[in-house]
Write a protein that holds these residues in place. Structure first.
Motif, PDB file in Angstrom:
ATOM      1  N   GLY A  65       0.830  -1.200   0.000  1.00  0.00           N
ATOM      2  CA  GLY A  65       0.000   0.000   0.000  1.00  0.00           C
ATOM      3  C   GLY A  65       0.861   1.245   0.000  1.00  0.00           C
ATOM      4  N   LEU A  66       0.221   2.405  -0.033  1.00  0.00           N
ATOM      5  CA  LEU A  66       0.873   3.727  -0.007  1.00  0.00           C
ATOM      6  C   LEU A  66       1.831   3.874  -1.204  1.00  0.00           C
ATOM      7  CD1 LEU A  66       1.418   3.938   3.876  1.00  0.00           C
ATOM      8  CD2 LEU A  66      -0.556   4.679   2.525  1.00  0.00           C
ATOM      9  N   ALA A  67       3.081   4.316  -0.970  1.00  0.00           N
ATOM     10  CA  ALA A  67       4.059   4.434  -2.070  1.00  0.00           C
ATOM     11  C   ALA A  67       4.574   3.027  -2.349  1.00  0.00           C
ATOM     12  CB  ALA A  67       5.193   5.355  -1.660  1.00  0.00           C
ATOM     13  N   ALA A  68       3.775   2.271  -3.098  1.00  0.00           N
ATOM     14  CA  ALA A  68       3.939   0.815  -3.162  1.00  0.00           C
ATOM     15  C   ALA A  68       4.997   0.427  -4.190  1.00  0.00           C
ATOM     16  CB  ALA A  68       2.599   0.169  -3.499  1.00  0.00           C
ATOM     17  N   HIS A  69       6.200   0.135  -3.714  1.00  0.00           N
ATOM     18  CA  HIS A  69       7.290  -0.205  -4.626  1.00  0.00           C
ATOM     19  C   HIS A  69       7.698  -1.663  -4.567  1.00  0.00           C
ATOM     20  CE1 HIS A  69       8.030   4.288  -4.242  1.00  0.00           C
ATOM     21  NE2 HIS A  69       7.547   4.049  -5.443  1.00  0.00           N
TER      22      HIS A  69
END
Ligand code: RP5
Length: 161
Positions: A65-69
């Motif tokens: 999730g979020l800034a999913a890298h």
């Protein structure tokens, strides 16, 4: 049969990832689950991706999730197919994760499913492994058939009202 790795950025992603696991279990596809973060444990995440093929994996599912890298980090370290699951949460409720996961640069693909689309990630992983496996292909076809029957039954009930 090669295994599927389900990796997730945090244990908070587990309820979503369990839907991928359920599909794989239903289809008799072996899988393992791991918490590995592209940001919090970058070295271990890279090491996992680099060793995945020789550890017997055929597909990697990566959820974050979020800034999913995480999916991108997995894809950077292996030529195994990587399926990305953007996980809903935070102020943008998964739109951030969707864009971070899907917008990969040319040469490092990630097959991205819908936000929280973990069930489809599991099915897609099985479909990839089924390319060279007739028995798994038959189980996938049976799953489609059961789905179609369920819709037809719902329609029949609606027509009786
Ligand atoms: C991401 O940050 C994880 O994949 C998770 O979706 C999100 C929040 O992580 P936690 O703060 O719950 O560990 O890296």
């Amino acid at each position: 049969m090669r295994k599927v790795a389900i990796v997730m950025g945090s244990d908070s992603d587990l309820p979503v990832c369990e839907k991928a696991a359920e599909q794989l279990a239903k289809l008799n596809v072996p899988y393992t689950m791991h918490v590995l973060s592209a940001h919090r444990t970058p070295l271990q995440a890279a090491e996992f991706a680099q060793n995945a093929r020789k550890e017997g994996y055929g597909v990697i599912i990566a959820a974050a999730g979020l800034a999913a890298h995480l999916a991108g980090a997995m894809a950077a370290g292996t030529v195994l197919p990587v399926i990305g699951i953007p996980v809903a949460g935070g102020a943008l409720n998964g739109l951030d994760a969707l864009l971070s996961t899907v917008q990969m640069p040319t040469g490092i693909p990630v097959a991205t499913v819908a936000i929280n689309g973990a069930a489809n990630a599991g099915i897609l992983a099985a479909e990839i492994l089924a390319v060279h496996d007739d028995e798994l292909t038959a189980r996938l076809a049976a799953l489609r058939e059961r789905q179609a029957q369920a819709v037809l039954e719902k329609n029949a009930k609606l027509q009786q009202k």
